[in-house]
Design an enzyme around this catalytic site. Structure first.
Site, PDB file in Angstrom:
ATOM      1  N   PHE A  64     -11.195  -8.672 -11.650  1.00  0.00           N
ATOM      2  CA  PHE A  64     -11.946  -9.915 -11.785  1.00  0.00           C
ATOM      3  C   PHE A  64     -11.757 -10.957 -12.679  1.00  0.00           C
ATOM      4  O   PHE A  64     -12.707 -11.606 -13.117  1.00  0.00           O
ATOM      5  CB  PHE A  64     -13.530  -9.680 -11.686  1.00  0.00           C
ATOM      6  CG  PHE A  64     -13.810  -8.911 -10.468  1.00  0.00           C
ATOM      7  CD1 PHE A  64     -13.768  -9.204  -9.051  1.00  0.00           C
ATOM      8  CD2 PHE A  64     -14.485  -7.533 -10.527  1.00  0.00           C
ATOM      9  CE1 PHE A  64     -13.987  -8.636  -8.049  1.00  0.00           C
ATOM     10  CE2 PHE A  64     -14.924  -7.040  -9.365  1.00  0.00           C
ATOM     11  CZ  PHE A  64     -14.716  -7.517  -7.986  1.00  0.00           C
ATOM     12  N   VAL A  65     -10.538 -10.939 -13.156  1.00  0.00           N
ATOM     13  CA  VAL A  65     -10.078 -11.988 -14.235  1.00  0.00           C
ATOM     14  C   VAL A  65      -9.754 -13.436 -13.495  1.00  0.00           C
ATOM     15  O   VAL A  65      -8.660 -13.923 -12.876  1.00  0.00           O
ATOM     16  CB  VAL A  65      -8.683 -11.573 -15.041  1.00  0.00           C
ATOM     17  CG1 VAL A  65      -8.505 -12.588 -16.147  1.00  0.00           C
ATOM     18  CG2 VAL A  65      -9.057 -10.271 -15.540  1.00  0.00           C
ATOM     19  N   ARG A  66     -10.785 -14.029 -13.484  1.00  0.00           N
ATOM     20  CA  ARG A  66     -10.798 -15.554 -12.649  1.00  0.00           C
ATOM     21  C   ARG A  66     -11.978 -16.381 -12.954  1.00  0.00           C
ATOM     22  O   ARG A  66     -12.907 -15.835 -13.335  1.00  0.00           O
ATOM     23  CB  ARG A  66     -10.611 -15.185 -11.202  1.00  0.00           C
ATOM     24  CG  ARG A  66     -11.885 -14.538 -10.470  1.00  0.00           C
ATOM     25  CD  ARG A  66     -11.407 -14.006  -9.176  1.00  0.00           C
ATOM     26  NE  ARG A  66     -12.729 -13.486  -8.586  1.00  0.00           N
ATOM     27  CZ  ARG A  66     -12.531 -12.685  -7.488  1.00  0.00           C
ATOM     28  NH1 ARG A  66     -11.360 -12.355  -7.154  1.00  0.00           N
ATOM     29  NH2 ARG A  66     -13.742 -12.357  -7.000  1.00  0.00           N
ATOM     30  N   GLY A  67     -11.656 -17.639 -13.225  1.00  0.00           N
ATOM     31  CA  GLY A  67     -12.414 -18.517 -13.471  1.00  0.00           C
ATOM     32  C   GLY A  67     -12.966 -18.225 -15.077  1.00  0.00           C
ATOM     33  O   GLY A  67     -12.098 -18.182 -15.774  1.00  0.00           O
ATOM     34  N   ASP A  68     -14.246 -18.043 -15.154  1.00  0.00           N
ATOM     35  CA  ASP A  68     -14.870 -17.627 -16.446  1.00  0.00           C
ATOM     36  C   ASP A  68     -15.281 -16.329 -16.771  1.00  0.00           C
ATOM     37  O   ASP A  68     -15.939 -15.862 -17.486  1.00  0.00           O
ATOM     38  CB  ASP A  68     -15.775 -18.793 -16.811  1.00  0.00           C
ATOM     39  CG  ASP A  68     -17.331 -18.688 -15.926  1.00  0.00           C
ATOM     40  OD1 ASP A  68     -16.996 -17.668 -15.034  1.00  0.00           O
ATOM     41  OD2 ASP A  68     -18.336 -19.217 -16.322  1.00  0.00           O
ATOM     42  N   ARG A  69     -14.709 -15.305 -15.676  1.00  0.00           N
ATOM     43  CA  ARG A  69     -15.242 -14.149 -15.669  1.00  0.00           C
ATOM     44  C   ARG A  69     -13.981 -13.072 -16.130  1.00  0.00           C
ATOM     45  O   ARG A  69     -12.702 -13.359 -15.709  1.00  0.00           O
ATOM     46  CB  ARG A  69     -15.620 -13.597 -14.066  1.00  0.00           C
ATOM     47  CG  ARG A  69     -15.973 -12.290 -14.169  1.00  0.00           C
ATOM     48  CD  ARG A  69     -16.466 -12.005 -12.612  1.00  0.00           C
ATOM     49  NE  ARG A  69     -16.742 -10.627 -12.588  1.00  0.00           N
ATOM     50  CZ  ARG A  69     -17.191  -9.969 -11.454  1.00  0.00           C
ATOM     51  NH1 ARG A  69     -17.211 -10.641 -10.344  1.00  0.00           N
ATOM     52  NH2 ARG A  69     -17.696  -8.606 -11.260  1.00  0.00           N
ATOM     53  N   CYS A  94       0.700  -1.069   0.003  1.00  0.00           N
ATOM     54  CA  CYS A  94       0.062   0.061  -0.205  1.00  0.00           C
ATOM     55  C   CYS A  94       1.002   1.450  -0.065  1.00  0.00           C
ATOM     56  O   CYS A  94       2.110   1.300   0.338  1.00  0.00           O
ATOM     57  CB  CYS A  94      -1.060  -0.054   1.229  1.00  0.00           C
ATOM     58  SG  CYS A  94       0.039   0.089   2.817  1.00  0.00           S
TER      59      CYS A  94
END
Length: 254
Positions: free
Chosen positions: A244-249, A105
């Site tokens: 939110f680039v994860r799974g199919d999203r 941070c």
């Protein structure tokens, strides 16, 4: 990467089984003998960190200004002693400051809100990357995270081709440090950053946007959420921001 330097074997009270714990240490950066910054970081890929941090902070105009990096051990941490050109040293003396860093941070090197606009990077390349390429990169990323596999809690920054192949990655307890290590490695290896995109195993923060854009990346993808200032900054400097680039999203914000 020296995994032994970044891992410490400890036996917790409960359960009483030995575990690997990530090493966190103070890393002081000096330039031609003058103290410039102290960061908390993982003690790996330190030459990459020195170069990437120096470029991101504007200490170095280009990698050729960094002549040498020496890692020195001290009782309280590590010192990265950077040797730079005379022209670079004169610029630093004119704007000398001391920065206290924290894991993950903070706005590195910012002394006032008025300086935010001054950090807006140059125009960035427009890229065409399909969500499937981003998802491929996320699937490949764990194979490039040996420290996280060993102990957990580590962030990764990766440079990927436009079809989603992970080419190079760096790890650190701090996501900003991981990105500095990556950009330093890319500069050292003379990789055309604009020919691919940057993937982070973290949320998308303002500073990650600034660091990625300053390095010349046209697209930043993160596995978690973006902040409002990250989206605003990406819009201002022309960086394509996905989160939110994860799974199919995969959600595009700019």
């Amino acid at each position: 990467m020296d995994l032994d330097a970044a891992l410490l074997s400890l036996t917790p009270l409960q359960p009483s089984v030995a575990e690997q714990v990530a090493v966190e240490t103070a890393v002081a950066l000096t330039v031609n003998g003058i103290s410039q910054a102290v960061m908390m970081a993982s003690p790996t890929d330190l030459e990459d960190f020195a170069l990437g941090f120096g470029l991101a902070e504007g200490w170095l105009a280009h990698r050729q200004e960094l002549l040498d990096v020496e890692a020195l051990a001290h009782p309280t941490g590590l010192e990265l002693a950077l040797t730079v050109t005379a022209a670079c040293e004169q610029r630093l003396k004119a704007r000398r400051r001391t920065l206290a860093g924290r894991t993950g941070c903070g706005l590195c090197g910012i002394e006032s809100l008025a300086q935010l606009q001054a950090l807006t990077p140059r125009a960035l390349p427009a890229l065409e990357v399909a969500p499937a390429a981003l998802q491929r990169a996320v699937r490949e990323l764990p194979a490039y995270q040996p420290l996280n596999t060993a102990c957990g809690g580590m962030h990764a920054a990766a440079w990927c081709t436009l079809d989603g192949e992970v080419v190079l990655a760096r790890e650190d307890l701090g996501r900003h440090n991981a990105l500095d290590k990556l950009t330093g490695a890319l500069a050292r290896q003379r990789v055309d950053v604009a020919a691919g995109f940057v993937l982070m195993s973290s949320r998308a923060s303002y500073e990650l946007v600034q660091k990625a854009a300053t390095a010349g990346a046209g697209l930043l993808a993160c596995v978690s959420a973006p902040s409002s200032l990250a989206v605003q900054s990406a819009q201002q400097c022309g960086l394509q921001l996905w989160a939110f680039v994860r799974g199919d999203r995969a959600t595009r914000y700019t």
